[in-house]
Scaffold this motif. Structure first.
Motif, short mmCIF file in Angstrom:
data_model
loop_
_atom_site.label_atom_id
_atom_site.label_comp_id
_atom_site.label_asym_id
_atom_site.label_seq_id
_atom_site.Cartn_x
_atom_site.Cartn_y
_atom_site.Cartn_z
N TRP A 1 41.11 33.61 66.71
CA TRP A 1 42.48 33.10 66.53
C TRP A 1 42.48 31.58 66.41
CZ3 TRP A 1 47.37 33.81 65.38
CH2 TRP A 1 48.37 32.99 65.91
N TYR A 2 41.64 30.90 67.20
CA TYR A 2 41.58 29.44 67.16
C TYR A 2 41.02 28.95 65.83
CZ TYR A 2 42.51 29.86 72.14
OH TYR A 2 43.08 30.15 73.34
N ARG A 3 40.13 29.71 65.23
CA ARG A 3 39.60 29.34 63.91
C ARG A 3 40.71 29.38 62.86
NH1 ARG A 3 34.57 29.25 61.44
NH2 ARG A 3 34.63 29.55 59.19
N ASP A 4 41.57 30.41 62.94
CA ASP A 4 42.68 30.52 62.00
C ASP A 4 43.66 29.36 62.17
OD1 ASP A 4 41.61 32.85 61.00
OD2 ASP A 4 42.73 34.14 62.38
N ILE A 5 43.91 28.97 63.41
CA ILE A 5 44.80 27.83 63.66
C ILE A 5 44.21 26.57 63.04
CG2 ILE A 5 45.71 26.31 65.46
CD1 ILE A 5 46.01 28.77 67.24
N MET B 1 46.89 14.88 62.03
CA MET B 1 46.91 16.03 62.95
C MET B 1 47.96 15.80 64.03
SD MET B 1 42.93 17.13 63.35
CE MET B 1 42.02 17.84 61.96
N ASP B 2 49.20 15.71 63.58
CA ASP B 2 50.34 15.49 64.47
C ASP B 2 51.48 16.36 63.95
OD1 ASP B 2 51.81 13.61 66.54
OD2 ASP B 2 53.07 13.69 64.74
N ILE B 3 52.07 17.16 64.81
CA ILE B 3 53.06 18.13 64.37
C ILE B 3 54.26 17.47 63.70
CG2 ILE B 3 54.25 18.22 66.59
CD1 ILE B 3 53.55 21.22 64.24
N ASP B 4 54.71 16.33 64.21
CA ASP B 4 55.87 15.66 63.63
C ASP B 4 55.55 15.11 62.25
OD1 ASP B 4 57.44 16.20 65.88
OD2 ASP B 4 56.77 14.37 66.91
N GLY C 1 56.45 26.33 60.95
CA GLY C 1 57.44 26.97 61.77
C GLY C 1 56.81 27.84 62.85
N VAL C 2 55.53 28.16 62.67
CA VAL C 2 54.80 28.99 63.63
C VAL C 2 53.92 28.15 64.54
CG1 VAL C 2 53.16 30.89 63.87
CG2 VAL C 2 54.83 30.92 62.00
N LEU C 3 53.27 27.12 63.95
CA LEU C 3 52.39 26.27 64.74
C LEU C 3 53.18 25.46 65.77
CD1 LEU C 3 49.96 24.80 62.04
CD2 LEU C 3 49.36 26.37 63.88
N THR C 4 52.57 25.25 66.91
CA THR C 4 53.19 24.43 67.94
C THR C 4 52.47 23.08 68.03
OG1 THR C 4 51.74 25.19 69.72
CG2 THR C 4 53.72 26.51 69.26
N GLY C 5 53.14 22.11 68.64
CA GLY C 5 52.52 20.80 68.80
C GLY C 5 51.26 20.88 69.65
N ALA C 6 51.25 21.76 70.64
CA ALA C 6 50.08 21.89 71.51
C ALA C 6 48.88 22.42 70.73
CB ALA C 6 50.40 22.82 72.68
N GLN C 7 49.12 23.36 69.83
CA GLN C 7 48.03 23.91 69.03
C GLN C 7 47.42 22.85 68.11
OE1 GLN C 7 50.18 27.14 67.24
NE2 GLN C 7 49.45 28.64 68.75
N VAL C 8 48.26 22.05 67.49
CA VAL C 8 47.77 20.99 66.61
C VAL C 8 46.99 19.96 67.42
CG1 VAL C 8 48.44 19.14 65.03
CG2 VAL C 8 49.65 21.34 64.97
#
Length: 282
Positions: A14-18, A44-47, A60-67
């Motif tokens: 899952w982390y590879r896909d992210i 590599m910043d969600i904003d 819309g699916v990715l979160t700031g923590a994941q990025v």
């Protein structure tokens, strides 16, 4: 993707896909691909990604923590390489280059860096290089990188793109795991075998020849004068001769043929060369 060790199967994939999604957004950015490692990390910043891709469904699916987790892994790698991958150099811009991977100073990062270079070279000879142009890649001390290289697929591809790969491990086990080693041995055109203590798997690639084997009959009082002979397959290269090779001597094996060769030693750079050598040689 080749720089970082991501699990490719199981729940951890899952982390590879992210990471793959984040890198795609970073590299296919509206402002163009990143020009440096710093630019990769800055993107590599969600904003910032949402500002660049206002209609992206992925964001819309990715979160700031994941990025941030993806950035943290690449920040650790780029921090160790200290800008060595930045700049405008590429395989296309040089006739010859020597790249030193310091596996002692970059013990953990050397594998990822090697995968990056091998993957980029594979993309170069399959996509960016004119098919008519010949290219060659020599990997010395290959055993230090074999576990991370995934070189078998590249060896199988290279011949069709007018490219040669020369891999130089110390022993056969240095070609990678058994599956990887078997694929490489089955694909290579030429093998140069210097002295090695376990030569049987290597010399078997030269094949065998039919030779007459004689036997003599003995009795209690000695040789009877009787005996027999039979035709037997024998290795073309004697394994004991391989074990006893002197420096500079080797066996060249190609297409079922084998011959012993001697390689001239390169001039010692610490010894003054004779005047007959041109000065540019030094």
């Amino acid at each position: 993707m080749e720089i970082i060790d991501y699990a490719s199967d199981g729940p951890a994939s899952w982390y590879r896909d992210i990471a793959k999604n984040v890198l795609r957004l970073v590299c296919e950015h509206p402002d163009g691909p990143p020009a440096s490692s710093n630019m990769v990390l800055e993107r590599m910043d969600i904003d910032r990604l949402r500002a660049a891709y206002p209609e992206s469904t992925v964001l819309g699916v990715l979160t700031g923590a994941q990025v941030k987790q993806v950035r943290l892994r690449y920040e650790a790698f780029f921090g160790q390489t200290r800008g060595a991958l930045d700049g405008s150099w590429s395989w296309e811009t040089t006739n010859a280059a020597y790249l030193l991977l310091d596996s002692l100073a970059l013990r953990e990062e050397a594998g990822g860096l090697a995968r990056f270079l091998f993957e980029d070279f594979a993309h170069y000879f399959t996509t960016r290089k004119p098919r008519s142009q010949f290219a060659i890649l020599i990997v010395d001390e290959f055993s230090a990188l074999a576990s991370a290289a995934g070189m078998a697929g590249r060896v199988e591809q290279a011949r069709g793109f007018n490219t040669s790969l020369i891999l130089a491990p110390q022993v056969l086990a240095g070609m990678g795991d058994e599956s990887e080693s078997a694929r490489i041995r089955g694909s290579v055109e030429t093998i140069i075998c210097h002295r090695v203590n376990t030569p049987e798997e290597i010399i078997s690639l030269a094949g065998t020849r039919r030779a007459m084997e004689h036997s003599t009959q003995y009795a209690q009082e000695g040789i009877t004068g009787a005996g027999s002979a039979r035709v037997q397959h024998q290795f073309k290269v004697d394994p004991n001769k391989v074990r006893a090779l002197l420096p500079g001597n080797a066996y060249a094996i190609s297409r079922g043929h084998a011959m012993k060769i001697a390689v001239l030693r390169a001039p010692d750079v610490h010894t003054p060369l004779p005047e007959c050598y041109p000065r540019w040689w030094t």
